[in-house]
Design a protein around this motif. Sequence first.
Motif, PDB file in Angstrom:
ATOM      1  N   LEU A  39      49.192  33.139  24.069  1.00  9.09           N
ATOM      2  CA  LEU A  39      48.194  34.205  24.065  1.00  9.09           C
ATOM      3  C   LEU A  39      46.888  33.730  24.696  1.00  9.09           C
ATOM      4  N   MET A  40      46.434  32.541  24.314  1.00  8.21           N
ATOM      5  CA  MET A  40      45.199  32.009  24.881  1.00  8.21           C
ATOM      6  C   MET A  40      45.325  31.826  26.392  1.00  8.21           C
ATOM      7  N   ALA A  41      46.482  31.314  26.842  1.00 12.12           N
ATOM      8  CA  ALA A  41      46.682  31.107  28.272  1.00 12.12           C
ATOM      9  C   ALA A  41      46.691  32.443  29.022  1.00 12.12           C
ATOM     10  N   LEU A  42      47.323  33.462  28.427  1.00  8.16           N
ATOM     11  CA  LEU A  42      47.353  34.776  29.067  1.00  8.16           C
ATOM     12  C   LEU A  42      45.953  35.359  29.207  1.00  8.16           C
ATOM     13  N   VAL A  43      45.162  35.250  28.135  1.00 10.61           N
ATOM     14  CA  VAL A  43      43.806  35.797  28.177  1.00 10.61           C
ATOM     15  C   VAL A  43      42.981  35.076  29.245  1.00 10.61           C
ATOM     16  N   LEU A  44      43.045  33.756  29.245  1.00 10.58           N
ATOM     17  CA  LEU A  44      42.283  32.993  30.236  1.00 10.58           C
ATOM     18  C   LEU A  44      42.732  33.331  31.654  1.00 10.58           C
ATOM     19  N   PHE A  45      44.035  33.410  31.858  1.00 12.72           N
ATOM     20  CA  PHE A  45      44.558  33.716  33.189  1.00 12.72           C
ATOM     21  C   PHE A  45      44.155  35.111  33.625  1.00 12.72           C
ATOM     22  N   ILE A  55      54.320  42.815  34.013  1.00  9.48           N
ATOM     23  CA  ILE A  55      55.605  42.515  33.370  1.00  9.48           C
ATOM     24  C   ILE A  55      55.489  41.270  32.503  1.00  9.48           C
ATOM     25  N   LEU A  56      54.778  40.245  32.984  1.00  6.13           N
ATOM     26  CA  LEU A  56      54.558  39.028  32.206  1.00  6.13           C
ATOM     27  C   LEU A  56      53.807  39.339  30.920  1.00  6.13           C
ATOM     28  N   ALA A  57      52.768  40.153  31.001  1.00  4.87           N
ATOM     29  CA  ALA A  57      51.998  40.511  29.817  1.00  4.87           C
ATOM     30  C   ALA A  57      52.838  41.308  28.834  1.00  4.87           C
ATOM     31  N   VAL A  58      53.695  42.182  29.334  1.00  2.37           N
ATOM     32  CA  VAL A  58      54.550  42.985  28.466  1.00  2.37           C
ATOM     33  C   VAL A  58      55.525  42.094  27.703  1.00  2.37           C
ATOM     34  N   GLY A  59      56.155  41.167  28.410  1.00  7.77           N
ATOM     35  CA  GLY A  59      57.094  40.259  27.744  1.00  7.77           C
ATOM     36  C   GLY A  59      56.423  39.453  26.652  1.00  7.77           C
ATOM     37  N   ALA A  60      55.247  38.916  26.958  1.00  9.81           N
ATOM     38  CA  ALA A  60      54.512  38.137  25.954  1.00  9.81           C
ATOM     39  C   ALA A  60      54.099  39.012  24.780  1.00  9.81           C
TER      40      ALA A  60
END
Length: 429
Positions: A159-165, A271-276
């Motif tokens: 989650l942290m990596a997704l937010v930062l990215f 799609i990456l965000a949806v999967g996560a």
Amino acid sequence: MSEKIVEGRPPLSTAGAAALYIGALLGPSLLLLPGLAARAAGPASLLVWLALLVLSGLIAVVFCALGTRLGSTGGVAGYTAAGLGERAGRAAAWCFLAGVVAGAPVVCLIGGSYAAAALGTGESTAVPAALVLLALVLAVRLVGVRTGVKLQMALVAVLMALVLFAVLGSAPSSRAANWTPFLPYGWAGVARAAPPLMFAFVGWEAAASLTTRLRDPRRQLRLVVLIAFVVTSLLCLGLGAATVAVLGPGAGGAVPLADLMRAAIGDSGRILAVGAALVLTLAATNTYLTGAAELAEALLPPAPTPGRRGSYAVVATTALTGGPLIALVGSGTLTTDQLVAVPTALFLSVYVACTAAAVRILDGLPRLAALVCCPAVLALVLGTGWPVLAVAAVAATAAALPGRRPAPADPVGDELPDVTAPLASHDSR
């Protein structure tokens, strides 16, 4: 104050404890709330984030002091009981449990909305997807699957990596024009954004369970709380600002993180965000309900043999309330904003009780922080509107019933308190 380290488990390092604490403050709700805040207040939602971060910091000071002084005994129920009496402690415990149960459909709706985003459909798909997710997680809870702490920490890292990215990757798409008008809905919009956004800041009570895993709680806990506050503040502010700066008029959507990811790397980012989001939804809801089952078992009258009464009670209650609540959102009778207000009001009522108790228990700076927090959090509870009636009903019923205070749960040892924000705590996340 120094508590005995939990037998059979190595003591947590400051860094490890900070990672667990960050996990108690971040989670799937962060995938939804920036959009709700932007919808209510526009660019001025950043002011709400800033104000609530200040309040969150004061709440952190209060729970850090309660944790170092009282330890893990009873968690939020024990803290409340120490200052306001056993009936108030029991009411706090039941409100927290009700908040977890009411929060499950919110988290499933988040996952459903992201699933709908992947398919390019609207609310008509989000609601059935949320119902499927709720049914799946309840089935998993009946089977008795537990989510391990290592997996939970990995999910928090994701989650942290997704937010930062998302924040950094979408930065080139930001536009200065998206910040004007700054107050499109006036100060009334800012006031409307505050209560649901506070849902992102539930989790500071996890200090209770951490005290049993730290070698020197009095020294380490302050640093752990400070690290958690700095990290979560930067992530929340970054996501809130990026939602406005990049998405502009579309910032009020139900899937802001997916929209930011698409701005960063195209459709594959969504799609990456949806999967996560789907993985986080399933793991987080299972963790919440696992802790809630343990708390329910502790609140029920003693049984001659240990059983799964808590699991059955939580699953049945969540199914009976969660399904209809999601259906009401699908019919348009209830909005997502209103649904978020239900667990928010329940959780914040517990914070009101704990800060009121802290005024009587603590002294010095922590007592001053509690004096500021108690009326401020009470105002946020009242700002949720009709869910206050649910808080009153749960608290009054719990206070009137005979019962025993729950023994402290220790999900830090077995599972992360909360992969989200704030739907739960050391007792029930």
